[in-house]
Motif scaffolding. Sequence first.
Motif, PDB file in Angstrom:
ATOM      1  N   LYS A   1       0.810  -1.225   0.000  1.00 11.24           N
ATOM      2  CA  LYS A   1       0.000   0.000   0.000  1.00 11.24           C
ATOM      3  C   LYS A   1       0.840   1.269   0.000  1.00 11.24           C
ATOM      4  O   LYS A   1       0.453   2.276  -0.596  1.00 11.24           O
ATOM      5  N   GLU A   2       1.979   1.233   0.670  1.00 13.92           N
ATOM      6  CA  GLU A   2       2.810   2.434   0.800  1.00 13.92           C
ATOM      7  C   GLU A   2       3.941   2.483  -0.223  1.00 13.92           C
ATOM      8  O   GLU A   2       4.752   3.410  -0.200  1.00 13.92           O
ATOM      9  N   HIS A   3       4.020   1.484  -1.095  1.00  5.80           N
ATOM     10  CA  HIS A   3       5.086   1.425  -2.121  1.00  5.80           C
ATOM     11  C   HIS A   3       6.463   1.553  -1.468  1.00  5.80           C
ATOM     12  O   HIS A   3       7.320   2.293  -1.945  1.00  5.80           O
ATOM     13  N   SER A   4       6.648   0.826  -0.382  1.00  4.61           N
ATOM     14  CA  SER A   4       7.895   0.906   0.379  1.00  4.61           C
ATOM     15  C   SER A   4       9.037   0.236  -0.371  1.00  4.61           C
ATOM     16  O   SER A   4       8.848  -0.761  -1.061  1.00  4.61           O
ATOM     17  N   LEU A   5      10.221   0.803  -0.193  1.00  6.22           N
ATOM     18  CA  LEU A   5      11.422   0.265  -0.827  1.00  6.22           C
ATOM     19  C   LEU A   5      12.388  -0.343   0.185  1.00  6.22           C
ATOM     20  O   LEU A   5      13.270  -1.092  -0.193  1.00  6.22           O
ATOM     21  N   LEU A   6      12.216   0.015   1.456  1.00  2.00           N
ATOM     22  CA  LEU A   6      13.136  -0.424   2.508  1.00  2.00           C
ATOM     23  C   LEU A   6      12.363  -1.171   3.582  1.00  2.00           C
ATOM     24  O   LEU A   6      11.257  -0.771   3.953  1.00  2.00           O
TER      25      LEU A   6
ATOM     26  N   LYS B   1       5.996 -13.220  -2.225  1.00  2.00           N
ATOM     27  CA  LYS B   1       5.152 -12.027  -2.356  1.00  2.00           C
ATOM     28  C   LYS B   1       5.915 -10.761  -1.989  1.00  2.00           C
ATOM     29  O   LYS B   1       5.741  -9.723  -2.634  1.00  2.00           O
ATOM     30  N   ILE B   2       6.768 -10.824  -0.974  1.00  2.10           N
ATOM     31  CA  ILE B   2       7.527  -9.634  -0.584  1.00  2.10           C
ATOM     32  C   ILE B   2       8.534  -9.285  -1.678  1.00  2.10           C
ATOM     33  O   ILE B   2       8.784  -8.112  -1.958  1.00  2.10           O
TER      34      ILE B   2
ATOM     35  N   GLY C   1       9.016  -5.231  -4.914  1.00  5.69           N
ATOM     36  CA  GLY C   1      10.069  -4.357  -5.433  1.00  5.69           C
ATOM     37  C   GLY C   1      10.925  -3.703  -4.369  1.00  5.69           C
ATOM     38  O   GLY C   1      11.626  -2.725  -4.652  1.00  5.69           O
ATOM     39  N   ILE C   2      10.908  -4.214  -3.138  1.00  7.39           N
ATOM     40  CA  ILE C   2      11.780  -3.628  -2.125  1.00  7.39           C
ATOM     41  C   ILE C   2      13.230  -3.713  -2.598  1.00  7.39           C
ATOM     42  O   ILE C   2      13.602  -4.613  -3.354  1.00  7.39           O
TER      43      ILE C   2
ATOM     44  N   PRO D   1      17.524 -17.894  -4.143  1.00  3.16           N
ATOM     45  CA  PRO D   1      17.337 -17.773  -5.601  1.00  3.16           C
ATOM     46  C   PRO D   1      16.281 -16.733  -6.006  1.00  3.16           C
ATOM     47  O   PRO D   1      16.307 -16.223  -7.125  1.00  3.16           O
ATOM     48  N   LEU D   2      15.358 -16.403  -5.109  1.00  3.20           N
ATOM     49  CA  LEU D   2      14.298 -15.437  -5.405  1.00  3.20           C
ATOM     50  C   LEU D   2      14.703 -13.992  -5.139  1.00  3.20           C
ATOM     51  O   LEU D   2      14.076 -13.067  -5.662  1.00  3.20           O
ATOM     52  N   VAL D   3      15.702 -13.805  -4.300  1.00  3.03           N
ATOM     53  CA  VAL D   3      16.008 -12.479  -3.755  1.00  3.03           C
ATOM     54  C   VAL D   3      16.510 -11.526  -4.836  1.00  3.03           C
ATOM     55  O   VAL D   3      17.445 -11.827  -5.570  1.00  3.03           O
ATOM     56  N   THR D   4      15.857 -10.366  -4.896  1.00  2.00           N
ATOM     57  CA  THR D   4      16.219  -9.319  -5.852  1.00  2.00           C
ATOM     58  C   THR D   4      16.664  -8.059  -5.126  1.00  2.00           C
ATOM     59  O   THR D   4      16.785  -7.003  -5.738  1.00  2.00           O
ATOM     60  N   PHE D   5      16.875  -8.155  -3.823  1.00  4.95           N
ATOM     61  CA  PHE D   5      17.227  -6.985  -3.005  1.00  4.95           C
ATOM     62  C   PHE D   5      18.438  -7.313  -2.151  1.00  4.95           C
ATOM     63  O   PHE D   5      18.767  -8.474  -1.935  1.00  4.95           O
ATOM     64  N   GLU D   6      19.102  -6.256  -1.671  1.00  3.36           N
ATOM     65  CA  GLU D   6      20.240  -6.422  -0.774  1.00  3.36           C
ATOM     66  C   GLU D   6      19.742  -6.783   0.620  1.00  3.36           C
ATOM     67  O   GLU D   6      18.721  -6.258   1.065  1.00  3.36           O
ATOM     68  N   THR D   7      20.474  -7.662   1.290  1.00  3.42           N
ATOM     69  CA  THR D   7      20.136  -8.051   2.661  1.00  3.42           C
ATOM     70  C   THR D   7      21.391  -7.981   3.514  1.00  3.42           C
ATOM     71  O   THR D   7      22.452  -8.438   3.092  1.00  3.42           O
TER      72      THR D   7
END
Length: 138
Positions: A51-56, A82-83, A87-88, A114-120
Amino acid sequence: MVQADIAKYDKDYLAIFHDVNTRMVRFKWKGYASSEQLREGLLKVLDIVIKEHSLLLLADLKHMQSISPADEEWIIKEWFPKIVLTGIKRLGIVTSLDYFNNTSVNRIMRSIQPLVTFETEYFVDSSDAFKWLLDGEE
């Protein structure tokens, strides 16, 4: 005046905040959560991120206790895919004081790699995680 950090959800076991200025969702486990509470809480995190289009995303697990095998599987198969689709860009994880929680989180993160598209990144302190999340947005 707009308040930057707005509590979106506050229960005995979990608090979720959204900061409109940084587009960050922070969720902090306060202690034991039943399977139903864990799933409800994570779905609420997902809902707010969408809902908030959060990136972080800052996941403070410091006081979270063990995660059942069934909940681990649910997180891997249902929640994380889903997370990822939201697009986070970055996920900061504050590690738990509970050994069994850390073991579960490590298994979950290995499984979803394998799914992760973000830095962790992992942290001991939430202020360090917060700083790292914001430093990536400069």
